[in-house]
Motif scaffolding. Structure first.
Motif, PDB file in Angstrom:
ATOM      1  N   SER A   9       0.807  -1.229   0.000  1.00  0.00           N
ATOM      2  CA  SER A   9       0.000   0.000   0.000  1.00  0.00           C
ATOM      3  C   SER A   9       0.837   1.275   0.000  1.00  0.00           C
ATOM      4  CB  SER A   9      -0.929   0.005   1.223  1.00  0.00           C
ATOM      5  OG  SER A   9      -1.736  -1.143   1.257  1.00  0.00           O
ATOM      6  N   ALA A  12       1.381   3.601  -3.293  1.00  0.00           N
ATOM      7  CA  ALA A  12       0.187   4.325  -3.737  1.00  0.00           C
ATOM      8  C   ALA A  12      -0.148   5.459  -2.783  1.00  0.00           C
ATOM      9  CB  ALA A  12      -1.000   3.364  -3.856  1.00  0.00           C
ATOM     10  N   TRP A 113      -3.054   0.226  -6.581  1.00  0.00           N
ATOM     11  CA  TRP A 113      -3.032  -0.257  -5.196  1.00  0.00           C
ATOM     12  C   TRP A 113      -3.576  -1.674  -5.097  1.00  0.00           C
ATOM     13  CZ3 TRP A 113      -7.493  -0.765  -1.791  1.00  0.00           C
ATOM     14  CH2 TRP A 113      -7.134  -1.146  -0.494  1.00  0.00           C
TER      15      TRP A 113
END
Length: 221
Positions: A9, A12, A113
């Motif tokens: 994550s 992103a 993502w």
């Protein structure tokens, strides 16, 4: 598990925060930014469905060229273009040129993502090495393609020329196709031109950001 999710994550999140900070003259509403990310996430499922339909309708031999320009870049950028257009083109929050880049990048990052999570958690291909490689190349790549898409959508809106709307899809599509084609060839000798191409994308992206920020009607002299 949590560590892998964070690794998947982080790229992103960092890219989204960067674009949010660069939008310095008139910030976008948080609800619209969230919708941008959500549209990007949802586009992943649409892209998968369209890809499956494409495979059934047009059986073909998989080659680096076909996979790069049709199965991958063509479908991905086509779906993201439609999501971006219908989300913001006539939306009153799209009130300065740089907003095109903001929403283009946010939709691209929503897609990147979820795609990144899928790759990083893959039983055979996943792991921290995959997360690192994709953090350097794949996620920023999607963000840069989204930046190009948003740039030309802004030109289409504010200069009202159809050629710019065509370029909104065509430019990121071609850049994405070239990017993937070089990777799919999987030849060591191509790493140098590939890195040069990635550097070109970054330079072009920063140039686009500067151009549209200069055109903001909210900029104070």
């Amino acid at each position: 598990m949590i560590g892998l999710l964070q690794a998947a994550s982080a790229p992103a999140v960092i890219a989204a925060v960067y674009i949010f900070i660069r939008d310095k003259y008139e910030k976008e509403p948080y609800t619209m930014l969230f919708l941008g990310l959500l549209y990007g996430v949802y586009s992943t499922f649409v892209i998968w469905a369209v890809g499956m339909a494409f495979e059934r309708a047009f059986p073909h031999v998989e080659t680096p060229f076909v996979n790069a320009f049709f199965s991958s870049a063509g479908i991905e950028e086509g779906v993201k273009f439609l999501f971006l257009y219908f989300l913001v083109f006539r939306n009153p929050n799209f009130n300065e040129p740089f907003d095109g880049i903001v929403y283009g990048v946010f939709i691209a990052l929503g897609f990147a993502w979820l795609e990144n999570i899928i790759y990083v958690f893959h039983k055979e291909l996943g792991g921290y090495e995959t997360a690192l490689a994709r953090a350097i190349f794949s996620v920023p790549g999607h963000g840069l393609f989204g930046l190009e898409m948003g740039y030309y959508l802004a030109l289409a809106k504010y200069y009202k020329k159809r050629i710019y709307l065509l370029k909104t899809f065509a430019v990121p599509y071609l850049l994405h196709g070239i990017y993937n084609y070089i990777l799919f060839l999987n030849r060591k000798l191509l790493w140098i031109p590939f890195l040069g191409f990635v550097l070109f994308l970054w330079i072009l992206g920063f140039k686009r950001i500067k151009i549209l920020l200069e055109q903001s009607p909210f900029k104070k002299e």
